[in-house]
Design a protein around this motif. Structure first.
Motif, PDB file in Angstrom:
ATOM      1  N   GLY A 142     112.436  -3.171  81.917  1.00  0.00           N
ATOM      2  CA  GLY A 142     111.418  -2.132  82.084  1.00  0.00           C
ATOM      3  C   GLY A 142     110.439  -2.100  80.921  1.00  0.00           C
ATOM      4  O   GLY A 142     109.238  -1.927  81.107  1.00  0.00           O
ATOM      5  N   SER A 143     110.955  -2.280  79.708  1.00  0.00           N
ATOM      6  CA  SER A 143     110.081  -2.298  78.529  1.00  0.00           C
ATOM      7  C   SER A 143     109.142  -3.490  78.559  1.00  0.00           C
ATOM      8  O   SER A 143     107.971  -3.385  78.186  1.00  0.00           O
ATOM      9  N   PHE A 144     109.638  -4.647  79.010  1.00  0.00           N
ATOM     10  CA  PHE A 144     108.787  -5.830  79.123  1.00  0.00           C
ATOM     11  C   PHE A 144     107.623  -5.566  80.080  1.00  0.00           C
ATOM     12  O   PHE A 144     106.481  -5.915  79.807  1.00  0.00           O
ATOM     13  N   ILE A 145     107.939  -4.941  81.214  1.00  0.00           N
ATOM     14  CA  ILE A 145     106.894  -4.675  82.201  1.00  0.00           C
ATOM     15  C   ILE A 145     105.883  -3.674  81.640  1.00  0.00           C
ATOM     16  O   ILE A 145     104.670  -3.826  81.815  1.00  0.00           O
ATOM     17  N   LYS A 146     106.373  -2.656  80.954  1.00  0.00           N
ATOM     18  CA  LYS A 146     105.462  -1.675  80.351  1.00  0.00           C
ATOM     19  C   LYS A 146     104.548  -2.348  79.326  1.00  0.00           C
ATOM     20  O   LYS A 146     103.347  -2.072  79.277  1.00  0.00           O
ATOM     21  N   LYS A 147     105.136  -3.208  78.484  1.00  0.00           N
ATOM     22  CA  LYS A 147     104.339  -3.914  77.488  1.00  0.00           C
ATOM     23  C   LYS A 147     103.297  -4.819  78.141  1.00  0.00           C
ATOM     24  O   LYS A 147     102.217  -5.042  77.591  1.00  0.00           O
ATOM     25  N   THR A 148     103.630  -5.330  79.326  1.00  0.00           N
ATOM     26  CA  THR A 148     102.680  -6.169  80.046  1.00  0.00           C
ATOM     27  C   THR A 148     101.411  -5.391  80.372  1.00  0.00           C
ATOM     28  O   THR A 148     100.301  -5.927  80.289  1.00  0.00           O
ATOM     29  N   PHE A 149     101.553  -4.127  80.728  1.00  0.00           N
ATOM     30  CA  PHE A 149     100.382  -3.321  81.049  1.00  0.00           C
ATOM     31  C   PHE A 149      99.533  -3.033  79.811  1.00  0.00           C
ATOM     32  O   PHE A 149      98.353  -2.672  79.939  1.00  0.00           O
ATOM     33  N   LEU A 150     100.120  -3.180  78.623  1.00  0.00           N
ATOM     34  CA  LEU A 150      99.329  -3.005  77.407  1.00  0.00           C
ATOM     35  C   LEU A 150      98.256  -4.080  77.277  1.00  0.00           C
ATOM     36  O   LEU A 150      97.261  -3.881  76.582  1.00  0.00           O
ATOM     37  N   VAL A 151      98.451  -5.211  77.935  1.00  0.00           N
ATOM     38  CA  VAL A 151      97.429  -6.260  77.932  1.00  0.00           C
ATOM     39  C   VAL A 151      96.158  -5.723  78.591  1.00  0.00           C
ATOM     40  O   VAL A 151      95.050  -5.962  78.121  1.00  0.00           O
ATOM     41  N   GLY A 152      96.327  -4.990  79.681  1.00  0.00           N
ATOM     42  CA  GLY A 152      95.173  -4.396  80.347  1.00  0.00           C
ATOM     43  C   GLY A 152      94.494  -3.357  79.482  1.00  0.00           C
ATOM     44  O   GLY A 152      93.260  -3.280  79.426  1.00  0.00           O
ATOM     45  N   PHE A 153      95.278  -2.548  78.790  1.00  0.00           N
ATOM     46  CA  PHE A 153      94.703  -1.552  77.888  1.00  0.00           C
ATOM     47  C   PHE A 153      93.944  -2.241  76.760  1.00  0.00           C
ATOM     48  O   PHE A 153      92.860  -1.789  76.360  1.00  0.00           O
ATOM     49  N   ALA A 154      94.523  -3.341  76.247  1.00  0.00           N
ATOM     50  CA  ALA A 154      93.845  -4.099  75.189  1.00  0.00           C
ATOM     51  C   ALA A 154      92.510  -4.630  75.686  1.00  0.00           C
ATOM     52  O   ALA A 154      91.516  -4.615  74.951  1.00  0.00           O
ATOM     53  N   ARG A 155      92.467  -5.093  76.936  1.00  0.00           N
ATOM     54  CA  ARG A 155      91.222  -5.636  77.482  1.00  0.00           C
ATOM     55  C   ARG A 155      90.121  -4.582  77.496  1.00  0.00           C
ATOM     56  O   ARG A 155      88.994  -4.826  77.035  1.00  0.00           O
ATOM     57  N   ALA A 156      90.414  -3.418  78.030  1.00  0.00           N
ATOM     58  CA  ALA A 156      89.409  -2.363  78.084  1.00  0.00           C
ATOM     59  C   ALA A 156      88.991  -1.935  76.676  1.00  0.00           C
ATOM     60  O   ALA A 156      87.814  -1.675  76.412  1.00  0.00           O
ATOM     61  N   ASN A 157      89.954  -1.895  75.768  1.00  0.00           N
ATOM     62  CA  ASN A 157      89.654  -1.503  74.395  1.00  0.00           C
ATOM     63  C   ASN A 157      88.791  -2.546  73.693  1.00  0.00           C
ATOM     64  O   ASN A 157      87.915  -2.214  72.885  1.00  0.00           O
ATOM     65  N   MET A 158      89.019  -3.816  74.006  1.00  0.00           N
ATOM     66  CA  MET A 158      88.213  -4.889  73.434  1.00  0.00           C
ATOM     67  C   MET A 158      86.766  -4.791  73.931  1.00  0.00           C
ATOM     68  O   MET A 158      85.823  -4.929  73.146  1.00  0.00           O
ATOM     69  N   GLU A 159      86.606  -4.574  75.215  1.00  0.00           N
ATOM     70  CA  GLU A 159      85.254  -4.469  75.759  1.00  0.00           C
ATOM     71  C   GLU A 159      84.544  -3.228  75.236  1.00  0.00           C
ATOM     72  O   GLU A 159      83.309  -3.215  75.130  1.00  0.00           O
ATOM     73  N   ASN A 160      85.311  -2.201  74.904  1.00  0.00           N
ATOM     74  CA  ASN A 160      84.725  -0.984  74.353  1.00  0.00           C
ATOM     75  C   ASN A 160      83.994  -1.265  73.046  1.00  0.00           C
ATOM     76  O   ASN A 160      83.099  -0.512  72.653  1.00  0.00           O
ATOM     77  N   ARG A 161      84.344  -2.347  72.368  1.00  0.00           N
ATOM     78  CA  ARG A 161      83.686  -2.716  71.113  1.00  0.00           C
ATOM     79  C   ARG A 161      82.275  -3.243  71.348  1.00  0.00           C
ATOM     80  O   ARG A 161      81.416  -3.153  70.466  1.00  0.00           O
ATOM     81  N   TYR A 216      96.278  -9.691  72.809  1.00  0.00           N
ATOM     82  CA  TYR A 216      94.815  -9.718  72.859  1.00  0.00           C
ATOM     83  C   TYR A 216      94.300 -11.067  73.346  1.00  0.00           C
ATOM     84  O   TYR A 216      93.288 -11.141  74.051  1.00  0.00           O
ATOM     85  N   LEU A 217      95.015 -12.114  72.997  1.00  0.00           N
ATOM     86  CA  LEU A 217      94.646 -13.432  73.507  1.00  0.00           C
ATOM     87  C   LEU A 217      94.850 -13.491  75.018  1.00  0.00           C
ATOM     88  O   LEU A 217      94.039 -14.064  75.750  1.00  0.00           O
ATOM     89  N   LEU A 218      95.919 -12.873  75.502  1.00  0.00           N
ATOM     90  CA  LEU A 218      96.148 -12.783  76.942  1.00  0.00           C
ATOM     91  C   LEU A 218      95.087 -11.923  77.618  1.00  0.00           C
ATOM     92  O   LEU A 218      94.665 -12.210  78.735  1.00  0.00           O
ATOM     93  N   ALA A 219      94.677 -10.873  76.939  1.00  0.00           N
ATOM     94  CA  ALA A 219      93.666  -9.989  77.514  1.00  0.00           C
ATOM     95  C   ALA A 219      92.324 -10.710  77.658  1.00  0.00           C
ATOM     96  O   ALA A 219      91.569 -10.435  78.596  1.00  0.00           O
ATOM     97  N   GLU A 220      92.028 -11.627  76.742  1.00  0.00           N
ATOM     98  CA  GLU A 220      90.786 -12.388  76.853  1.00  0.00           C
ATOM     99  C   GLU A 220      90.932 -13.543  77.832  1.00  0.00           C
ATOM    100  O   GLU A 220      90.015 -13.816  78.614  1.00  0.00           O
ATOM    101  N   ASN A 221      92.081 -14.217  77.799  1.00  0.00           N
ATOM    102  CA  ASN A 221      92.288 -15.385  78.646  1.00  0.00           C
ATOM    103  C   ASN A 221      93.676 -15.308  79.282  1.00  0.00           C
ATOM    104  O   ASN A 221      94.661 -15.772  78.709  1.00  0.00           O
ATOM    105  N   PRO A 222      93.794 -14.720  80.484  1.00  0.00           N
ATOM    106  CA  PRO A 222      95.098 -14.537  81.127  1.00  0.00           C
ATOM    107  C   PRO A 222      95.795 -15.842  81.497  1.00  0.00           C
ATOM    108  O   PRO A 222      96.983 -15.823  81.818  1.00  0.00           O
TER     109      PRO A 222
END
Length: 525
Positions: A142-161, A216-222
Motif C-alpha cells: 500500500g505504501s508503494f502504491i501511495k508513493k507512486t502517486f507522489l510522482v504525479g504530485f511532483a509533476r504538477a509541482n514541477m510545472e508550477n515552477r 522527479y525523473l519519473l515525473a518528467e519521463n515516465p
C-alpha cells in the motif's frame, strides 16, 4: 582549473525562488498549490497535521466482541517461537511492544477468526501469520502504491515552477499510455533499495540524497527505467549532497511551524515540495550528466518568477509539454459526456457497492467487527448510488468549471445526505449516521469533512469513473448491458420489498433510535 561544468549553488537564490514561486504568483496559483497538497493529504498519500486524524490504539481489548484472551494467547505464542527467543534481551521489550501494537491495531482480524473458537485454539500461529501478511500488504505494498502517486504530485509541482497557473489535472499526466504499472515497478525498486540502505544508517543517509530525484525523473519521463533513473540521480547529486542537506537544514523551522493548526497545509508542505522541485531543476542544469532522458524542453527555461522579473509578460510564458493530459477514451476534462439510461443504472450500483464496502471496511477497522451497513440487506447503500448518479447527471455540464463543480458537489451531496437522514429519522425514528462529534456539523446530519470527501468523490465520478463505466457498458454491448441492469434492478427491488415487509436492516451496529442519539450526544460527548 575550475570545472567548466560546475555552477553556482546559492542557497539564498533557491530560497528566494521558492518563496516567490509559492507566494507571489497570485492567489489562484497559491490556492491550486494548497488544493493539491490538501487532496494528497486527505487521501493519505502525504502526511499533514491538518488532515491527520488521531488514531488511538484499542487498549480496552474487551471492547466489542474482541476477546482479551485471544490477544494474549497469540502474544504468548509469538514469545514462545524460536525467532523471538533469539532476540537479544535488550531488544526483546521493543519487539514485544511492536507485536502488541500490531495485535491491538489489527485486532479486527483476530475478531474475524475468533468466530470459530476451535479453529483459534488449533491455529494461533496461522492467525498471527495472516496478520503479518495483511500488515505487509497493507503497509508495504500500500505504501508503494501511495508513493507512486507522489510522482504525479511532483509533476504538477514541477510545472508550477514554469507557469503562473498549473492545472491540477497535470498530476495525472505521467500515468498516460498505460505507464501506471511501470511507475509502480520503478518506485517499488527505489523505495526498497532506499529502505535496505537505511538499515546501515550511514549508508541510508547517503543513498537517500543520492537517489533523491528518482520520483522527479519519473515525473518528467515516465518511460525511464529504475537503472536509468538511479544512475542519473547519482550523477545529478554527485558533489552536491552536502549542499542539498544544508539547504534543507535552513528550513529547520518548518517542522516546528507545522505543529500550528493548518500551518503545514498553508506553509510547510507547499514550501517543502516546491524546494524539492527547485533543487531538481538546479542540478538538472549540469552539463556533465546523461541528459538523454530529459525530454521536456520547457524545463530548460528559467523559472516563471525569474522570467517575469527579467521583463517577460505572462502572455509570453506559455510552456508546451511533451506529456499530454491523461485522457479517458471518448471523454474530455472540459467537455460534457453523453450517457444513456443503462450507464446511469450501472453507475448507481457501482457507487452503491463502493459506498457499502467503504462503510463496512471502516467499521471493521474501527470497531473490530463485520456489520452490514445500511438499511437494506444487500451489499449496497442507495445514498451513495443516488449521490453519485445525481452528481454526474446534474454536474456533468460543469466539467469545464472545476471550482463551480466542487462547490456544487458539496451542496448537492449535503442536501441529499441531510434530507435522507431526516426522512429516516422522521418516518422510522432511526438514525443511520451521526456527526455530532465531528467538527463543523449541521444537526449531526452532515459535516464539513464528509462534504469535502463527497466533493472529491464527485470529481472522481465526473472525470474518471463515469466515463470508465460508460466505456465498459459500451464494450459489454447493448443487449448484455440491458440484461445486467435488469438483473441488478430486480435484486434491488426484491431487497426493497423485504425491507417494506419485515422492516429495514437494524442489526448490531446499525441504526440507533432517536432517543439513543440524544443520550450519546448528552452523555458520551
Amino acid at each position: 582549473m575550475e570545472n567548466e561544468n560546475a555552477f553556482k549553488w546559492s542557497i539564498l537564490d533557491i530560497r528566494r525562488r521558492v518563496r516567490r514561486t509559492v507566494y507571489t504568483k497570485g492567489i489562484k496559483s497559491y490556492i491550486v498549490l494548497i488544493l493539491m497538497v490538501f487532496i494528497f493529504s486527505f487521501v493519505g498519500i502525504i502526511k499533514t497535521n491538518a488532515a491527520t486524524e488521531i488514531h488511538r490504539l484499542d487498549m480496552k481489548i474487551g471492547v466489542g466482541s474482541v476477546s482479551k484472551d485471544d490477544i494474549f494467547a497469540i502474544l504468548d505464542y509469538v514469545e514462545d517461537t524460536r525467532i523471538f527467543k533469539a532476540i537479544p534481551d535488550a531488544l526483546s521489550e521493543i519487539a514485544e511492544a511492536i507485536v502488541w501494537t500490531t495485535l491491538t491495531t489489527y485486532s479486527w482480524i483476530i475478531n474475524l477468526f475468533s468466530r470459530n473458537d476451535t479453529y483459534m485454539e488449533r491455529n494461533i500461529g496461522e492467525v498471527f501469520g495472516f496478520i503479518v501478511i495483511f500488515v505487509f500488504i497493507y503497509k508495504g505494498v500500500g505504501s508503494f502504491i501511495k508513493k507512486t502517486f507522489l510522482v504525479g504530485f511532483a509533476r504538477a509541482n514541477m510545472e508550477n515552477r514554469f507557469q503562473k497557473n498549473v492545472q491540477i489535472r497535470r498530476m495525472f499526466a505521467p500515468y498516460g499510455n498505460k505507464k501506471f504499472f511501470h511507475i509502480i515497478g520503478v518506485m517499488c525498486k527505489y523505495l526498497l533499495v532506499v529502505f535496505l540502505w537505511h538499515l546501515t544508517i550511514v549508508g541510508g543517509i547517503i543513498k537517500y540524497f543520492q537517489y533523491y530525484f528518482v520520483p522527479y525523473l519519473l515525473a518528467e519521463n515516465p518511460d525511464i527505467t529504475w537503472k536509468e533513473a538511479r544512475d542519473i540521480s547519482r550523477q545529478m547529486t554527485k558533489g552536491y549532497k552536502w549542499k542539498m542537506f544544508v539547504t534543507l537544514l535552513t528550513y529547520f523551522y518548518l517542522p516546528l511551524l507545522s505543529q500550528l493548526p493548518f500551518a503545514d497545509l498553508l506553509i510547510s508542505l507547499p514550501v517543502n515540495y516546491t524546494l524539492d522541485a527547485e533543487m531538481y531543476f538546479q542540478l538538472r542544469q549540469r552539463k556533465d550528466i546523461d541528459r538523454s532522458k530529459f525530454i521536456e524542453k520547457a524545463f530548460d527555461n528559467a523559472a516563471y518568477v525569474d522570467r517575469i522579473k527579467e521583463g517577460e509578460t505572462e502572455e509570453d510564458i506559455q510552456p508546451e509539454y511533451v506529456l499530454p493530459n491523461l485522457q479517458i477514451r471518448n471523454s474530455s476534462f472540459d467537455e460534457t459526456d453523453k450517457y444513456v439510461i443503462t450507464d446511469f443504472i450501472a453507475m448507481f450500483f457501482v457507487f452503491c457497492f463502493v459506498g457499502w464496502a467503504w462503510e463496512v471496511g471502516l467499521h471493521i477497522v474501527r470497531d473490530h467487527t463485520f456489520v452490514n451497513r445500511g438499511f437494506m440487506y444487500g451489499p449496497w447503500l442507495p445514498i451513495y448510488g443516488c449521490g453519485g448518479v445525481f452528481i454526474i447527471a446534474i454536474l456533468n455540464r460543469f466539467k469545464n468549471n472545476k471550482p463551480k463543480l466542487f462547490v456544487s458537489a458539496m451542496l448537492l451531496c449535503g442536501v441529499l445526505e441531510y434530507f435522507t437522514s431526516f426522512a429516516l429519522e422522521y418516518f422510522k425514528n432511526m438514525s443511520y449516521w451521526d456527526y455530532h462529534k465531528m467538527k463543523v456539523n449541521l444537526n449531526g446530519r452532515v459535516c464539513l469533512a464528509g462534504l469535502i470527501a463527497f466533493a472529491l468523490g464527485g470529481f472522481l465520478g465526473v472525470y474518471i469513473l463515469g466515463p470508465l463505466i460508460r466505456n465498459f457498458m459500451e464494450k459489454l454491448g447493448k443487449k448484455k448491458a440491458i440484461i445486467l441492469c435488469s438483473v441488478l434492478v430486480v435484486l434491488f427491488i426484491a431487497d426493497a420489498v423485504i425491507c417494506a415487509a419485515v422492516g429495514p436492516n437494524t442489526g448490531k451496529g446499525i441504526g440507533k433510535t432517536y432517543s439513543m442519539i440524544i443520550y450519546d450526544v448528552l452523555y458520551n460527548s
